[in-house]
Motif scaffolding. Structure first.
Motif, PDB file in Angstrom:
ATOM      1  N   LEU A 210      12.590   4.629  -2.326  1.00  0.00           N
ATOM      2  CA  LEU A 210      12.174   3.796  -3.093  1.00  0.00           C
ATOM      3  C   LEU A 210      11.616   3.242  -2.811  1.00  0.00           C
ATOM      4  N   ALA A 211      12.386   1.912  -2.682  1.00  0.00           N
ATOM      5  CA  ALA A 211      13.004   0.651  -2.484  1.00  0.00           C
ATOM      6  C   ALA A 211      12.751  -0.171  -1.517  1.00  0.00           C
ATOM      7  N   VAL A 212      12.870   0.954  -0.393  1.00  0.00           N
ATOM      8  CA  VAL A 212      12.349   0.942   1.052  1.00  0.00           C
ATOM      9  C   VAL A 212      11.030   1.224   1.329  1.00  0.00           C
ATOM     10  N   PHE A 213      10.919   2.026   0.687  1.00  0.00           N
ATOM     11  CA  PHE A 213       9.227   2.495   1.099  1.00  0.00           C
ATOM     12  C   PHE A 213       7.657   0.942   0.709  1.00  0.00           C
ATOM     13  N   LEU A 214       8.809   0.536  -0.336  1.00  0.00           N
ATOM     14  CA  LEU A 214       7.796  -0.388  -1.313  1.00  0.00           C
ATOM     15  C   LEU A 214       8.344  -1.779  -0.222  1.00  0.00           C
ATOM     16  N   ILE A 215       9.403  -2.073   0.178  1.00  0.00           N
ATOM     17  CA  ILE A 215       9.168  -3.012   0.933  1.00  0.00           C
ATOM     18  C   ILE A 215       8.102  -2.763   3.043  1.00  0.00           C
ATOM     19  N   VAL A 216       8.275  -1.703   2.823  1.00  0.00           N
ATOM     20  CA  VAL A 216       7.500  -1.395   4.427  1.00  0.00           C
ATOM     21  C   VAL A 216       6.011  -1.497   3.840  1.00  0.00           C
ATOM     22  N   TRP A 217       5.381  -0.806   2.062  1.00  0.00           N
ATOM     23  CA  TRP A 217       4.183  -0.933   2.297  1.00  0.00           C
ATOM     24  C   TRP A 217       3.740  -2.069   1.889  1.00  0.00           C
ATOM     25  N   GLY A 218       4.595  -3.360   1.179  1.00  0.00           N
ATOM     26  CA  GLY A 218       4.219  -4.932   1.078  1.00  0.00           C
ATOM     27  C   GLY A 218       4.654  -5.219   3.026  1.00  0.00           C
ATOM     28  N   LYS A 219       5.255  -4.697   3.146  1.00  0.00           N
ATOM     29  CA  LYS A 219       4.653  -5.783   4.614  1.00  0.00           C
ATOM     30  C   LYS A 219       3.766  -5.167   5.956  1.00  0.00           C
TER      31      LYS A 219
ATOM     32  N   GLY B 115      -1.094  14.514   1.744  1.00  0.00           N
ATOM     33  CA  GLY B 115      -2.034  12.660   1.521  1.00  0.00           C
ATOM     34  C   GLY B 115      -2.839  12.062   1.210  1.00  0.00           C
ATOM     35  N   LYS B 116      -3.464  13.086   0.666  1.00  0.00           N
ATOM     36  CA  LYS B 116      -4.864  12.254  -0.223  1.00  0.00           C
ATOM     37  C   LYS B 116      -4.634  12.471  -1.438  1.00  0.00           C
ATOM     38  N   TYR B 117      -3.240  12.732  -1.844  1.00  0.00           N
ATOM     39  CA  TYR B 117      -2.652  12.976  -3.161  1.00  0.00           C
ATOM     40  C   TYR B 117      -1.648  11.293  -3.126  1.00  0.00           C
ATOM     41  N   LEU B 118      -1.102  11.727  -2.162  1.00  0.00           N
ATOM     42  CA  LEU B 118      -0.293  10.821  -2.547  1.00  0.00           C
ATOM     43  C   LEU B 118      -0.587   8.533  -2.106  1.00  0.00           C
ATOM     44  N   LEU B 119      -2.265   9.497  -1.300  1.00  0.00           N
ATOM     45  CA  LEU B 119      -2.897   7.624  -1.391  1.00  0.00           C
ATOM     46  C   LEU B 119      -3.136   7.527  -2.965  1.00  0.00           C
ATOM     47  N   LYS B 120      -3.858   8.796  -3.424  1.00  0.00           N
ATOM     48  CA  LYS B 120      -4.147   8.178  -4.885  1.00  0.00           C
ATOM     49  C   LYS B 120      -3.359   8.020  -5.787  1.00  0.00           C
ATOM     50  N   ALA B 121      -1.747   8.592  -5.425  1.00  0.00           N
ATOM     51  CA  ALA B 121      -0.344   8.091  -6.548  1.00  0.00           C
ATOM     52  C   ALA B 121      -0.159   6.862  -6.257  1.00  0.00           C
ATOM     53  N   MET B 122      -0.172   5.999  -5.084  1.00  0.00           N
ATOM     54  CA  MET B 122       0.041   4.963  -4.132  1.00  0.00           C
ATOM     55  C   MET B 122      -1.066   3.606  -4.963  1.00  0.00           C
ATOM     56  N   ALA B 123      -3.031   4.263  -5.088  1.00  0.00           N
ATOM     57  CA  ALA B 123      -3.855   3.439  -5.446  1.00  0.00           C
ATOM     58  C   ALA B 123      -3.232   3.137  -7.205  1.00  0.00           C
ATOM     59  N   ARG B 124      -2.949   4.279  -8.654  1.00  0.00           N
ATOM     60  CA  ARG B 124      -2.547   3.783  -9.565  1.00  0.00           C
ATOM     61  C   ARG B 124      -1.171   2.856  -9.126  1.00  0.00           C
ATOM     62  N   LEU B 125       0.235   3.187  -8.564  1.00  0.00           N
ATOM     63  CA  LEU B 125       0.478   2.851  -9.062  1.00  0.00           C
ATOM     64  C   LEU B 125       0.273   0.540  -8.487  1.00  0.00           C
ATOM     65  N   ASP B 126      -0.434   0.615  -6.836  1.00  0.00           N
ATOM     66  CA  ASP B 126      -0.575  -0.467  -7.061  1.00  0.00           C
ATOM     67  C   ASP B 126      -1.530  -1.465  -8.119  1.00  0.00           C
ATOM     68  N   SER B 127      -2.440  -0.545  -8.729  1.00  0.00           N
ATOM     69  CA  SER B 127      -2.998  -1.239  -9.623  1.00  0.00           C
ATOM     70  C   SER B 127      -2.038  -1.953 -10.959  1.00  0.00           C
ATOM     71  N   ILE B 128      -1.178  -0.396 -11.022  1.00  0.00           N
ATOM     72  CA  ILE B 128      -0.158  -1.355 -12.560  1.00  0.00           C
ATOM     73  C   ILE B 128       0.456  -2.637 -11.874  1.00  0.00           C
ATOM     74  N   ILE B 129       1.161  -2.378 -10.788  1.00  0.00           N
ATOM     75  CA  ILE B 129       1.895  -3.220 -10.252  1.00  0.00           C
ATOM     76  C   ILE B 129       1.651  -5.022  -9.686  1.00  0.00           C
ATOM     77  N   SER B 130      -0.089  -4.598  -9.374  1.00  0.00           N
ATOM     78  CA  SER B 130      -0.875  -6.073  -9.278  1.00  0.00           C
ATOM     79  C   SER B 130      -1.829  -6.179 -10.783  1.00  0.00           C
ATOM     80  N   SER B 131      -1.760  -5.400 -11.988  1.00  0.00           N
ATOM     81  CA  SER B 131      -2.243  -6.281 -12.860  1.00  0.00           C
ATOM     82  C   SER B 131      -0.940  -6.980 -12.913  1.00  0.00           C
ATOM     83  N   ARG B 132       0.663  -7.454 -12.828  1.00  0.00           N
ATOM     84  CA  ARG B 132       1.484  -7.603 -13.587  1.00  0.00           C
ATOM     85  C   ARG B 132       1.341  -9.306 -12.785  1.00  0.00           C
ATOM     86  N   GLU B 133       0.877  -8.780 -11.071  1.00  0.00           N
ATOM     87  CA  GLU B 133       0.946 -10.372 -10.388  1.00  0.00           C
ATOM     88  C   GLU B 133       0.682 -11.302 -11.670  1.00  0.00           C
TER      89      GLU B 133
END
Length: 74
Positions: free
Chosen positions: A31-40, A55-73
């Motif tokens: 997960l850490a490696v994925f987040l680093i690659v996704w960030g870069k 992939g469609k469902y994974l992209l939806k999950a990634m969008a939710r994760l991104d909104s959670i992470i971004s709201s703490r920025e």
């Protein structure tokens, strides 16, 4: 450095510091490696994930994760 990359690095350090369960450590490190690659390379990572099985469902999950992470920025 964006927040996803910082979270990935922090998660990688946390896993390296506390290797209590091998399977949990491997999953968290992946997960850490994925987040680093996704960030870069966010666009290329999302294109790759979109081509995977479910992939469609994974992209939806990634969008939710991104909104959670971004709201703490700050």
């Amino acid at each position: 450095m964006n927040y996803r990359t910082k979270m990935g690095i922090a998660l990688g350090i946390a896993v390296s510091a506390g290797l209590t369960s091998f399977l949990l450590a491997v999953l968290l490190l992946a997960l850490a490696v994925f987040l680093i690659v996704w960030g870069k390379e966010p666009k290329r990572t999302e294109e790759f994930v979109g081509r995977l099985l479910f992939g469609k469902y994974l992209l939806k999950a990634m969008a939710r994760l991104d909104s959670i992470i971004s709201s703490r920025e700050d």
